[in-house]
Structures are given as C-alpha cells and as structure tokens.
Design a protein around this motif. Structure first.
Motif, mmCIF file in Angstrom:
data_model
loop_
_atom_site.group_PDB
_atom_site.id
_atom_site.type_symbol
_atom_site.label_atom_id
_atom_site.label_comp_id
_atom_site.label_asym_id
_atom_site.label_seq_id
_atom_site.Cartn_x
_atom_site.Cartn_y
_atom_site.Cartn_z
ATOM 1 N N ARG A 104 0.831 -1.208 0.000
ATOM 2 C CA ARG A 104 0.000 0.000 0.000
ATOM 3 C C ARG A 104 0.868 1.262 0.000
ATOM 4 O O ARG A 104 0.643 2.186 -0.783
ATOM 5 N N ARG A 105 1.874 1.308 0.863
ATOM 6 C CA ARG A 105 2.720 2.496 0.936
ATOM 7 C C ARG A 105 3.513 2.701 -0.350
ATOM 8 O O ARG A 105 3.737 3.836 -0.784
ATOM 9 N N THR A 106 3.935 1.614 -0.980
ATOM 10 C CA THR A 106 4.668 1.733 -2.238
ATOM 11 C C THR A 106 3.778 2.287 -3.338
ATOM 12 O O THR A 106 4.186 3.170 -4.104
ATOM 13 N N LEU A 107 2.551 1.785 -3.420
ATOM 14 C CA LEU A 107 1.623 2.276 -4.437
ATOM 15 C C LEU A 107 1.274 3.747 -4.214
ATOM 16 O O LEU A 107 1.303 4.553 -5.147
ATOM 17 N N LEU A 108 0.962 4.098 -2.976
ATOM 18 C CA LEU A 108 0.589 5.482 -2.688
ATOM 19 C C LEU A 108 1.778 6.424 -2.869
ATOM 20 O O LEU A 108 1.624 7.552 -3.340
ATOM 21 N N GLY A 109 2.981 5.971 -2.505
ATOM 22 C CA GLY A 109 4.163 6.801 -2.710
ATOM 23 C C GLY A 109 4.421 7.060 -4.181
ATOM 24 O O GLY A 109 4.758 8.182 -4.581
ATOM 25 N N ALA A 110 4.244 6.035 -5.017
ATOM 26 C CA ALA A 110 4.451 6.197 -6.449
ATOM 27 C C ALA A 110 3.400 7.117 -7.052
ATOM 28 O O ALA A 110 3.713 7.995 -7.872
ATOM 29 N N LEU A 111 2.141 6.941 -6.655
ATOM 30 C CA LEU A 111 1.078 7.787 -7.197
ATOM 31 C C LEU A 111 1.270 9.247 -6.786
ATOM 32 O O LEU A 111 1.076 10.164 -7.591
ATOM 33 N N THR A 112 1.663 9.468 -5.547
ATOM 34 C CA THR A 112 1.895 10.838 -5.081
ATOM 35 C C THR A 112 3.061 11.472 -5.827
ATOM 36 O O THR A 112 2.995 12.633 -6.247
ATOM 37 N N GLN A 113 4.150 10.709 -6.009
ATOM 38 C CA GLN A 113 5.300 11.244 -6.744
ATOM 39 C C GLN A 113 4.938 11.541 -8.186
ATOM 40 O O GLN A 113 5.449 12.492 -8.785
ATOM 41 N N ALA A 114 4.030 10.765 -8.762
ATOM 42 C CA ALA A 114 3.632 10.962 -10.153
ATOM 43 C C ALA A 114 2.633 12.100 -10.319
ATOM 44 O O ALA A 114 2.212 12.367 -11.448
ATOM 45 N N GLY A 115 2.262 12.749 -9.244
ATOM 46 C CA GLY A 115 1.386 13.906 -9.350
ATOM 47 C C GLY A 115 -0.047 13.682 -8.921
ATOM 48 O O GLY A 115 -0.837 14.627 -8.915
ATOM 49 N N TYR A 116 -0.387 12.467 -8.510
ATOM 50 C CA TYR A 116 -1.758 12.167 -8.080
ATOM 51 C C TYR A 116 -1.863 12.421 -6.578
ATOM 52 O O TYR A 116 -1.853 11.492 -5.763
ATOM 53 N N LEU A 117 -1.967 13.678 -6.213
ATOM 54 C CA LEU A 117 -1.893 14.057 -4.807
ATOM 55 C C LEU A 117 -3.126 13.637 -4.015
ATOM 56 O O LEU A 117 -3.079 13.581 -2.782
ATOM 57 N N ASP A 118 -4.231 13.343 -4.693
ATOM 58 C CA ASP A 118 -5.437 12.928 -3.986
ATOM 59 C C ASP A 118 -5.536 11.407 -3.854
ATOM 60 O O ASP A 118 -6.555 10.889 -3.411
#
Length: 394
Positions: A50-64
């Motif tokens: 979960r943390r890996t997926l959310l970290g990647a999405l946040t880094q890619a610009g998906y802040l929500d």
C-alpha cells in the motif's frame, strides 16, 4: 536547500551525523527483518504494498490518491484525478508495481502482491484508452522499472562496503543524466486574449522517479545493507537529482531521505507486531482452517474489501465470506459497511492486545460446524480406544 544554488558548503560533521543516523536505522531495520513471525511478515507486506503504491502515485502527481485509494480499489469510485504533467495513468502505475512486486524474491511480499492482483477492482478512467494507448502505457511503466534496474546494475563497485551512500549518490547522478528520469524544463503556454498574446510558464513534466525508489531496494540488498530488497518510497525527488552539481549537499539530502524511508519501515514493523498480537488473541477460539485471520491481514494492512473481493483474495465461496465476516465482526476486528449498494468489511483495531480478553466464540460459523467438530472429536476418541485395544491384544 535551493537546488539552483552553486554553493556546496556542507558542514562535514553534519553530513557524518546524518549518514551515521541513517546507517543505524538501516542496521536496525535489517536486524528486525530477519526475526519476523509469519503473521507479522504478512501484515508488514500488505502495508508495504500500500505504501509503495501510494508513494508512487503521489510522486507521479496524483496528490489525492491517499483519500481516494480505498474506494478505487473496491471498485466504488474512479481513481485519482489525472493531471497533464503525470507521466502515466494511475492505473498503469499500480498495475506495473503490482506486477513487479508479484515477482519479488521475498515470498511473503510476492504472495501478497499476487493476492491483491486477483482481488483488485480498480475502476478505469472515464474514457477508455485505445489498445495502442494501453500498449504505450504498459511499455512506459514497465520500461521505467527496467531502466531503473539497469542503472543499478551498471553502477561501479564502491569502497564503502555495506554502506550505501556513495552508491545512492552515484545512482542519483546517473538518473539525472538519463533521458528516462532527468528533470525536464517547464513548457511555455501561450494564450490569445484577443488583444495580445500572454505567455505563461507551465508546470515541469514529471518523470517516473518512483521506479528509482523500487530500484533503491535492489541496490541496498546488493550492498548487503538490507536482507530484503524493500522499496524506499520518497527517496528520490527532482530536487535531489538537481543537486548533482553539489555532491556534498546531495549526499546530505539523500542521507536524510534514507533515514526517513527507513524509519517509516520500522514504524510499519511496530504496527505489524501490535496487529499480529491483537489478531492472535482475538481469533484464538477459531478453528485452524478458518480464513478469518488471512482476511483481516488484508483489511488492516491494505484496504477494506468487498465480499466479492474476499472470494478472490482468500479462496472461499460466497457462503464462506459470510462466515468470515461473522467471525471477524464477533471478534471485534471488523465491521460491515454499506457503500453505494455494496457491502464492505472494514478493519477495526481499537484496543491493544494486552488490554482485552480473548473472545468466546458462540458459533460464528453456525451450529452445523459446531456439530461437525463434536462428531470429529467423538471419532478421534473412538480411534484412540481402538488403537489402544489393538496394542493390548498384540
């Protein structure tokens, strides 16, 4: 730190303290990873995915992404809001990372990723991409992971032994000069107001640095800094890549970032230990063949699950999902919630394991199962008497 500053003045004592603190955290994490129980491993791996997926999405610009992830995973809502600067779609990033972790050499992590691949109900974008666009998407996301792995493989051997700081700096510098990860200049957008042309600077396009976070775990395992090649969400950022001209400042930034990522893993291990103790105590009265514990590991570590997802996740029938739901509800470990006409199981962990008594199950799986257990016990007693008589006769 200003990445555009030409100054490279860093107090060497401060740098030494930062690297020492990061090395200590790494050593502590390495030791704890080798002493995990089975339940702790599975809880930690679910949280790690979960943390890996959310970290990647946040880094890619998906802040929500953190706020929308649970409903998206359950198939109740669309994914994070797409932005023009994102390198890939949110769904493409998630699928690529799950596929990568499903092949991980650490079996508990690979098994967790495979389970989540089966039960995921991620809602696609409103406008479905064409087959050609899907192919380009897959090539872009998997290509970023492959390219990051290549950068790690070609790094020269350093003289720091198990200490990873020189290797991480070398990887950061290599990525800053690689077309796949190098920071890109912001574009200029021109608008015609009818009277004049207005030029506005756009946002900087985002490169897939999340792939480097995954590759960093491979690097740490190769340098024997960690027993497991754990992803390090948030380790690489555009600002740290831009510090390639100031090696001391870059080394200080990487040491701090490594300590933060390692501390997050240590905190997740603490949480996994607490949850494992709670799970063991609350489900002490269930039969060993029950799948309730396996289900709660996913609920607590990753996200709420619908009953249809439980069928795919733990391999039970539709009737079996009701038994699992009843067992977890009676144990006070989960509650049923109805969202948009769909029933979800949501984990509950309100009390510590040493503050609550173990539950007395009064038939969470039904009287039929209780009668079956009693019949099996009678059969065991009969077989025991028969075996004793045979021994006596011999």
């Amino acid at each position: 730190m200003d990445p555009w500053s030409a100054e490279n003045t860093v107090d060497q004592r401060e740098l030494a303290r930062a690297e020492t603190s990061a090395a200590y955290a790494l050593g502590k994490l390495d030791g704890r990873l080798t002493r995990l129980g089975e339940t702790e491993e599975r809880l930690f791996c679910a949280d790690l995915v979960r943390r890996t997926l959310l970290g990647a999405l946040t880094q890619a610009g998906y802040l929500d992404a953190p706020e929308r992830f649970a409903d998206w995973f359950a198939g109740l809502a669309r994914g994070p809001e797409h932005i023009a600067e994102a390198p890939s779609s949110a769904l493409g990033i998630v699928r690529a990372l799950l596929s990568e972790m499903a092949r991980h050499p650490w079996e508990p992590l690979a098994r967790t990723a495979q389970t989540l691949q089966r039960c995921a109900r991620f809602v696609a974008d409103a406008i479905a991409p064409s087959p050609e666009e899907q192919t380009r998407e897959t090539d872009a996301t998997t290509g970023a992971l492959d390219r990051a792995r290549v950068l790690v493989e070609v790094l020269p051997a350093d003289a720091d032994g198990p200490l990873p700081f020189a290797a991480l700096a070398a990887l950061c510098t290599a990525a800053a000069h690689d077309p796949a990860f190098a920071p890109m200049e912001a574009g200029i957008r021109t608008y015609d107001t009818g009277e004049t042309l207005v030029a506005l600077a756009g946002l900087r396009p985002i490169t897939p640095l999340w792939a480097l976070d995954v590759a960093a775990g491979i690097l740490l395992a190769q340098r024997t800094s960690l027993a497991r090649a754990l992803p390090m969400p948030g380790l690489f950022t555009t600002e740290r890549l831009l510090l390639a001209h100031a090696p001391d400042r870059q080394a200080l930034a990487l040491a701090h970032a490594l300590e933060v990522a390692t501390t997050a893993h240590l905190a997740a291990l603490d949480t996994a230990r607490t949850r494992a103790a709670l799970l063991t105590q609350r489900l002490a009265g269930l039969r060993r063949s029950s799948r309730a514990g396996e289900a709660w590991i996913l609920l607590a570590g990753f996200a709420p699950l619908g009953l249809d997802q439980l069928m795919d996740a733990i391999g039970v029938s539709r009737r079996g999902t009701y038994a699992v739901s009843a067992a977890l509800t009676e144990a006070g470990l989960a509650e049923r919630q109805s969202r948009q006409g769909k029933v979800l199981l949501v984990a509950i962990e309100r009390a510590r394991a040493n503050e609550i008594p173990g539950p007395v199950f009064t038939g969470a799986l039904g009287t039929a199962v209780d009668e079956f257990d009693e019949a099996m016990a009678d059969l065991d007693r009969l077989l025991a008497r028969t075996g004793s008589q045979e021994v006596t006769g011999t």
